[in-house]
Design a protein around this motif. Sequence first.
Motif, PDB file in Angstrom:
ATOM      1  N   TRP A   1       0.835  -1.205   0.000  1.00 17.09           N
ATOM      2  CA  TRP A   1       0.000   0.000   0.000  1.00 17.09           C
ATOM      3  C   TRP A   1       0.876   1.264   0.000  1.00 17.09           C
ATOM      4  O   TRP A   1       0.565   2.248  -0.672  1.00 17.09           O
ATOM      5  CB  TRP A   1      -0.919  -0.026   1.210  1.00 17.09           C
ATOM      6  CG  TRP A   1      -1.908   1.096   1.233  1.00 17.09           C
ATOM      7  CD1 TRP A   1      -2.018   2.065   2.176  1.00 17.09           C
ATOM      8  CD2 TRP A   1      -2.924   1.364   0.261  1.00 17.09           C
ATOM      9  NE1 TRP A   1      -3.038   2.922   1.851  1.00 17.09           N
ATOM     10  CE2 TRP A   1      -3.612   2.518   0.682  1.00 17.09           C
ATOM     11  CE3 TRP A   1      -3.303   0.738  -0.922  1.00 17.09           C
ATOM     12  CZ2 TRP A   1      -4.665   3.058  -0.046  1.00 17.09           C
ATOM     13  CZ3 TRP A   1      -4.361   1.283  -1.651  1.00 17.09           C
ATOM     14  CH2 TRP A   1      -5.022   2.424  -1.207  1.00 17.09           C
TER      15      TRP A   1
ATOM     16  N   THR B   1      -1.891  10.912   4.819  1.00 16.04           N
ATOM     17  CA  THR B   1      -3.107  11.269   4.083  1.00 16.04           C
ATOM     18  C   THR B   1      -2.985  12.667   3.494  1.00 16.04           C
ATOM     19  O   THR B   1      -3.351  12.915   2.337  1.00 16.04           O
ATOM     20  CB  THR B   1      -4.331  11.194   5.010  1.00 16.04           C
ATOM     21  OG1 THR B   1      -4.465   9.861   5.523  1.00 16.04           O
ATOM     22  CG2 THR B   1      -5.606  11.557   4.261  1.00 16.04           C
TER      23      THR B   1
ATOM     24  N   TRP C   1      -5.176  10.787  -4.933  1.00  8.45           N
ATOM     25  CA  TRP C   1      -6.311   9.860  -4.934  1.00  8.45           C
ATOM     26  C   TRP C   1      -7.600  10.460  -5.489  1.00  8.45           C
ATOM     27  O   TRP C   1      -8.274   9.821  -6.284  1.00  8.45           O
ATOM     28  CB  TRP C   1      -6.552   9.318  -3.527  1.00  8.45           C
ATOM     29  CG  TRP C   1      -5.538   8.287  -3.173  1.00  8.45           C
ATOM     30  CD1 TRP C   1      -4.489   8.426  -2.319  1.00  8.45           C
ATOM     31  CD2 TRP C   1      -5.450   6.958  -3.676  1.00  8.45           C
ATOM     32  NE1 TRP C   1      -3.751   7.275  -2.263  1.00  8.45           N
ATOM     33  CE2 TRP C   1      -4.328   6.350  -3.086  1.00  8.45           C
ATOM     34  CE3 TRP C   1      -6.217   6.218  -4.575  1.00  8.45           C
ATOM     35  CZ2 TRP C   1      -3.952   5.043  -3.354  1.00  8.45           C
ATOM     36  CZ3 TRP C   1      -5.846   4.906  -4.850  1.00  8.45           C
ATOM     37  CH2 TRP C   1      -4.729   4.337  -4.243  1.00  8.45           C
TER      38      TRP C   1
ATOM     39  N   VAL D   1     -13.141  10.928  -2.710  1.00  7.86           N
ATOM     40  CA  VAL D   1     -12.698   9.899  -1.786  1.00  7.86           C
ATOM     41  C   VAL D   1     -13.256  10.194  -0.404  1.00  7.86           C
ATOM     42  O   VAL D   1     -13.169  11.319   0.080  1.00  7.86           O
ATOM     43  CB  VAL D   1     -11.154   9.863  -1.725  1.00  7.86           C
ATOM     44  CG1 VAL D   1     -10.685   8.897  -0.653  1.00  7.86           C
ATOM     45  CG2 VAL D   1     -10.599   9.484  -3.077  1.00  7.86           C
TER      46      VAL D   1
ATOM     47  N   PRO E   1     -11.215   9.627   5.911  1.00  6.43           N
ATOM     48  CA  PRO E   1     -10.795   8.452   6.672  1.00  6.43           C
ATOM     49  C   PRO E   1     -11.512   8.351   7.999  1.00  6.43           C
ATOM     50  O   PRO E   1     -11.858   9.360   8.612  1.00  6.43           O
ATOM     51  CB  PRO E   1      -9.283   8.683   6.870  1.00  6.43           C
ATOM     52  CG  PRO E   1      -9.099  10.152   6.735  1.00  6.43           C
ATOM     53  CD  PRO E   1     -10.117  10.597   5.738  1.00  6.43           C
TER      54      PRO E   1
ATOM     55  N   ASN F   1      -7.878   4.477  11.042  1.00  7.56           N
ATOM     56  CA  ASN F   1      -7.023   5.230  10.131  1.00  7.56           C
ATOM     57  C   ASN F   1      -5.594   4.709  10.025  1.00  7.56           C
ATOM     58  O   ASN F   1      -4.804   5.258   9.270  1.00  7.56           O
ATOM     59  CB  ASN F   1      -6.998   6.715  10.524  1.00  7.56           C
ATOM     60  CG  ASN F   1      -6.436   6.951  11.917  1.00  7.56           C
ATOM     61  OD1 ASN F   1      -5.915   6.041  12.554  1.00  7.56           O
ATOM     62  ND2 ASN F   1      -6.575   8.165  12.409  1.00  7.56           N
TER      63      ASN F   1
ATOM     64  N   ASP G   1      -4.949  -0.025   5.872  1.00  2.93           N
ATOM     65  CA  ASP G   1      -5.149   0.250   4.455  1.00  2.93           C
ATOM     66  C   ASP G   1      -6.575  -0.165   4.085  1.00  2.93           C
ATOM     67  O   ASP G   1      -7.287  -0.775   4.883  1.00  2.93           O
ATOM     68  CB  ASP G   1      -4.091  -0.459   3.609  1.00  2.93           C
ATOM     69  CG  ASP G   1      -4.241  -1.973   3.576  1.00  2.93           C
ATOM     70  OD1 ASP G   1      -5.381  -2.452   3.573  1.00  2.93           O
ATOM     71  OD2 ASP G   1      -3.220  -2.660   3.550  1.00  2.93           O
ATOM     72  N   PRO G   2      -7.052   0.199   2.876  1.00  2.00           N
ATOM     73  CA  PRO G   2      -8.453  -0.065   2.525  1.00  2.00           C
ATOM     74  C   PRO G   2      -8.881  -1.521   2.650  1.00  2.00           C
ATOM     75  O   PRO G   2      -9.996  -1.801   3.081  1.00  2.00           O
ATOM     76  CB  PRO G   2      -8.529   0.424   1.070  1.00  2.00           C
ATOM     77  CG  PRO G   2      -7.509   1.504   1.005  1.00  2.00           C
ATOM     78  CD  PRO G   2      -6.376   1.023   1.866  1.00  2.00           C
TER      79      PRO G   2
ATOM     80  N   GLN H   1      -9.482  -2.240   6.209  1.00  3.84           N
ATOM     81  CA  GLN H   1     -10.689  -1.580   6.683  1.00  3.84           C
ATOM     82  C   GLN H   1     -11.925  -2.391   6.299  1.00  3.84           C
ATOM     83  O   GLN H   1     -12.863  -2.535   7.086  1.00  3.84           O
ATOM     84  CB  GLN H   1     -10.780  -0.161   6.114  1.00  3.84           C
ATOM     85  CG  GLN H   1      -9.736   0.779   6.702  1.00  3.84           C
ATOM     86  CD  GLN H   1      -9.937   2.212   6.267  1.00  3.84           C
ATOM     87  OE1 GLN H   1     -11.056   2.669   6.106  1.00  3.84           O
ATOM     88  NE2 GLN H   1      -8.851   2.934   6.055  1.00  3.84           N
ATOM     89  N   VAL H   2     -11.926  -2.942   5.083  1.00  7.11           N
ATOM     90  CA  VAL H   2     -13.032  -3.797   4.661  1.00  7.11           C
ATOM     91  C   VAL H   2     -13.107  -5.029   5.551  1.00  7.11           C
ATOM     92  O   VAL H   2     -14.182  -5.427   6.026  1.00  7.11           O
ATOM     93  CB  VAL H   2     -12.869  -4.213   3.183  1.00  7.11           C
ATOM     94  CG1 VAL H   2     -13.885  -5.291   2.814  1.00  7.11           C
ATOM     95  CG2 VAL H   2     -13.046  -3.007   2.264  1.00  7.11           C
TER      96      VAL H   2
END
Length: 309
Positions: free
Chosen positions: A67, A110, A117, A129, A132, A137, A140-141, A144-145
């Motif tokens: 990432w 960020t 992004w 986007v 966050p 935070n 990474d995405p 987070q999922v």
Amino acid sequence: MSESPTESAVPIWPHFLPYVLRVLNTGETISRRDLIARVLDAAEISHEARKETLAAGDGRAENRVGWALTNLYKAGWVERPQRAVYRITETGRSWLAQNPSASLSFSEATQLFKDYWPQTAQASGMGSVPAPNPETNDLDPVEQVELGVAQLRENVAEELLRRLRESNPTFFEDAVVSVLLAMGYGGAEQRGKRIGGTGDGGVDGVIDQDALGLDQIYVQAKRYADGNSVGRESIQAFMGALHGFGAHRGVFITSSRFTQGARDYASAVPTRIVLIDGKRLAELMIKYGVGVQVKQSYAVVEIDEDFFE
């Protein structure tokens, strides 16, 4: 070894940004796999931390370095002269020279990469986007999922246990047998049944491991409220029931918990007795699709480097 992101020994992905640049600052052109390995070495990531995995099975440390590399590539601080091969750019070299010992927080990272992004999202029609989440935070995405999915599973597990505790004993016994069959016990023919009731001999279900029923697993199911734990006496009684059937192994499942005395006794006796408490029961129901259904699925995609070769 899979761990919760909040308990991870792997640093947040911004931590790896300067390490990627330092490894590439030698002027080499390095393959992605080799680059990630060198970055982990340079950052002195422990062996235990490198063993952490995401739910999908990917290494957490490799994922976070990846990432960081993605952000550096989007910002133009590193470039990819050919598939899966990277080298530093003058922009990246300049930032590293000005920040030789940078240690970035997520908010700083960020802020540093925010301009790259939104352009990508808007160009793809995805809009802006989202801001966050301060509680996640440092992830990474993908993580987070996974954290969101884990929280949903936890909520479903709590609801499953509530429903089971409010059900009648017969339903609970049937549910327990269904879980064991879904796990593969009883073979393809699903050779298992509830036998609870008057004259059950102290067991609530039986699973035949072979077509003739020569190898059997006996089941005890106790539907207890959350605060009512199963004690040693219940395990002793179950063991006596197993001996009455000439059995050498059984599964004791409850919707509550086992006392430490019950666990110690089950592990000490020669008869093999597996204890499954309410928390584990709910996890197994979710894992094997008993009492739950898939509401929605998400696919995480990445660029196919072979397509652009």
